[in-house]
Design an enzyme around this catalytic site. Structure first.
Site, PDB file in Angstrom:
ATOM      1  N   GLU A   1       0.830  -1.213   0.000  1.00  0.00           N
ATOM      2  CA  GLU A   1       0.000   0.000   0.000  1.00  0.00           C
ATOM      3  C   GLU A   1       0.864   1.263   0.000  1.00  0.00           C
ATOM      4  O   GLU A   1       0.537   2.245  -0.645  1.00  0.00           O
ATOM      5  CB  GLU A   1      -0.954   0.011   1.208  1.00  0.00           C
ATOM      6  CG  GLU A   1      -2.094  -0.970   1.096  1.00  0.00           C
ATOM      7  CD  GLU A   1      -3.016  -0.691  -0.099  1.00  0.00           C
ATOM      8  OE1 GLU A   1      -3.100   0.468  -0.538  1.00  0.00           O
ATOM      9  OE2 GLU A   1      -3.641  -1.643  -0.590  1.00  0.00           O
TER      10      GLU A   1
ATOM     11  N   GLN B   1       0.610   6.874  -5.271  1.00  0.00           N
ATOM     12  CA  GLN B   1       1.021   7.707  -6.406  1.00  0.00           C
ATOM     13  C   GLN B   1       1.981   7.003  -7.352  1.00  0.00           C
ATOM     14  O   GLN B   1       2.779   7.659  -8.026  1.00  0.00           O
ATOM     15  CB  GLN B   1       1.650   9.011  -5.903  1.00  0.00           C
ATOM     16  CG  GLN B   1       0.719   9.747  -4.962  1.00  0.00           C
ATOM     17  CD  GLN B   1       1.233  11.105  -4.570  1.00  0.00           C
ATOM     18  OE1 GLN B   1       1.581  11.893  -5.423  1.00  0.00           O
ATOM     19  NE2 GLN B   1       1.286  11.372  -3.288  1.00  0.00           N
TER      20      GLN B   1
ATOM     21  N   TYR C   1      -6.557   6.186   4.817  1.00  0.00           N
ATOM     22  CA  TYR C   1      -6.700   5.262   3.696  1.00  0.00           C
ATOM     23  C   TYR C   1      -5.859   3.999   3.938  1.00  0.00           C
ATOM     24  O   TYR C   1      -6.361   2.877   3.822  1.00  0.00           O
ATOM     25  CB  TYR C   1      -6.283   5.939   2.364  1.00  0.00           C
ATOM     26  CG  TYR C   1      -6.080   4.909   1.300  1.00  0.00           C
ATOM     27  CD1 TYR C   1      -7.155   4.418   0.587  1.00  0.00           C
ATOM     28  CD2 TYR C   1      -4.807   4.359   1.055  1.00  0.00           C
ATOM     29  CE1 TYR C   1      -6.995   3.408  -0.345  1.00  0.00           C
ATOM     30  CE2 TYR C   1      -4.632   3.353   0.132  1.00  0.00           C
ATOM     31  CZ  TYR C   1      -5.728   2.890  -0.571  1.00  0.00           C
ATOM     32  OH  TYR C   1      -5.572   1.878  -1.472  1.00  0.00           O
TER      33      TYR C   1
ATOM     34  N   ASP D   1      -9.884   5.925  -2.301  1.00  0.00           N
ATOM     35  CA  ASP D   1      -8.760   6.543  -3.003  1.00  0.00           C
ATOM     36  C   ASP D   1      -9.291   7.062  -4.338  1.00  0.00           C
ATOM     37  O   ASP D   1     -10.507   7.054  -4.574  1.00  0.00           O
ATOM     38  CB  ASP D   1      -7.605   5.536  -3.185  1.00  0.00           C
ATOM     39  CG  ASP D   1      -7.962   4.402  -4.136  1.00  0.00           C
ATOM     40  OD1 ASP D   1      -9.146   4.301  -4.537  1.00  0.00           O
ATOM     41  OD2 ASP D   1      -7.059   3.621  -4.488  1.00  0.00           O
TER      42      ASP D   1
END
Ligand code: SF4
Length: 374
Positions: free
Chosen positions: A39, A44, A122, A140
């Site tokens: 994760e 990004q 998240y 997300d």
């Protein structure tokens, strides 16, 4: 969606995920450490780019303890090229927090997970749901896009109130009996079928529930955000080379500190090993002189003027960075605490940013073109 439709919706998506999910290395099992590393790496960063890094990282650091005990330099070396190096530092800091608390296992409560470095809502929801089946819905960019299309939601999804409403929708949609699979299914749908451009509605397992598709507006959702204006940054870097062909690299900030890089130099340069670099909004030669004479206390001789190397371009989100590198030949490299003196080849093997790598490669290219010694 009424309760019957919601049940059908969940079942359709879960069935689809269980058949069509991609075979990804972090899906081999539900070990929270593996989920956590994946994760963090995926933040990004594209899945295809993450896979080889993930495999190397897990081979070297198979568990929290091995990561906690490694040198920061080794962690950064394995991260080198993946970008956003703060992620790697926080990951290791969090591993050290876990070990310092003398735990044998990854924390099990949301509060404990949220207290670890680099873990926000998240990531906590992703780890807790996938590893421990805790009913926490992730939100997300992929999941937000899917919900926006399902509900035909207009407007900027990142607007704070809209984002909170999206989280509420994600919470309502969550399949309480399989939260881990559910979160992964929503993310998988967004990444593979309900893609940003050209959603493949004909292949979509939940097409019958999608308002955006019914209205014929799915492809135009989510509506475009106002783009942050891009900022141009100009830097000058000095590749200092001594008579034996060795160059000078400056160290990243010390481990376990949040020391910030020089405000004028983006952290992506100075947060890893880097060449001496200075901001140069106008005259590059003047900036170079300031860097050499004022900051590094180097006296230049007229017989060996700095050589301008090929300009390097690098883009990080809204920042358009141009680096003007110079090769500066010196009898001796200046003595700077913590700095390394090494060949360009060895510099390229260190944990350096892609930007610093491009500067080193500009010097290597110059060497090949001129058959010089460095
Ligand atoms: Fe996305 Fe199309 Fe499926 Fe709607 S029907 S969720 S727009 S892929």
């Amino acid at each position: 969606m009424d309760s019957v439709a919601l049940k059908q919706f969940r079942q359709s998506l879960l069935n689809w995920f269980r058949v069509y999910q991609r075979d990804l290395p972090w899906r081999e099992n539900r070990d929270p450490y593996r989920v956590w590393v994946s994760e963090i790496m995926l933040q990004q960063t594209r899945v295809a780019a993450v896979i080889p890094y993930y495999q190397k990282f897990l081979a070297r650091f198979p568990d929290v303890k091995s990561l906690a005990q490694a040198s920061q330099q080794e962690v950064l070396r394995l991260w080198s090229g993946l970008g956003y190096y703060r992620r790697a530092r926080n990951l290791q800091r969090a591993a050290q927090q876990i070990v310092a608390q003398r735990r044998d296992e990854f924390p099990r409560t949301r509060e404990e997970v949220l207290a670890l470095s680099g873990i926000g809502e998240y990531t906590a929801a992703a780890i807790m749901s996938i590893a421990f089946d805790e009913p926490l819905a992730v939100l997300d960019g992929n999941v937000a896009r899917v919900i926006a299309r399902l509900d035909a939601l207009r407007g900027d999804l990142r607007q704070p109130q809209r984002w909170r409403n999206l989280q509420l929708s994600a919470n309502q949609l969550l399949a309480p009996e399989s939260p881990g699979d559910w979160n992964q299914a929503m993310m998988e749908l967004g990444a593979t079928v309900c893609a940003p451009k050209s959603p493949q509605c004909l292949l979509c397992p939940v097409a019958q529930f999608c308002e955006g598709r019914k209205l014929g507006i799915a492809e135009s959702l989510p509506e475009k955000r106002k783009k942050r204006a891009s900022v141009s940054i100009q830097l000058v870097s000095a590749v200092l080379q001594d008579a034996s062909g060795k160059c000078l690299l400056l160290p990243p900030p010390k481990a376990a500190t949040n020391a910030k890089a020089d405000d004028h130099i983006p952290s992506l340069v100075a947060s890893l090993w880097h060449f001496p670099t200075i901001s140069a909004p106008s005259n590059h030669r003047v900036a170079l002189n300031n860097l050499l004479q004022q900051e590094l206390k180097i006296k230049l001789t007229k017989s060996n003027p700095p050589v301008s190397l090929n300009k390097v371009r690098h883009t990080v989100t809204y920042r358009l960075i141009s680096v003007f590198p110079f090769l500066v030949r010196l009898k001796r490299l200046p003595k700077i605490p913590g700095a390394k003196r090494l060949t360009l080849e060895r510099a390229l093997a260190l944990p350096i940013s892609n930007l610093t790598r491009k500067v080193a490669l500009a010097a290597v290219k110059y060497r090949s073109a001129t058959k010089s010694k460095i």
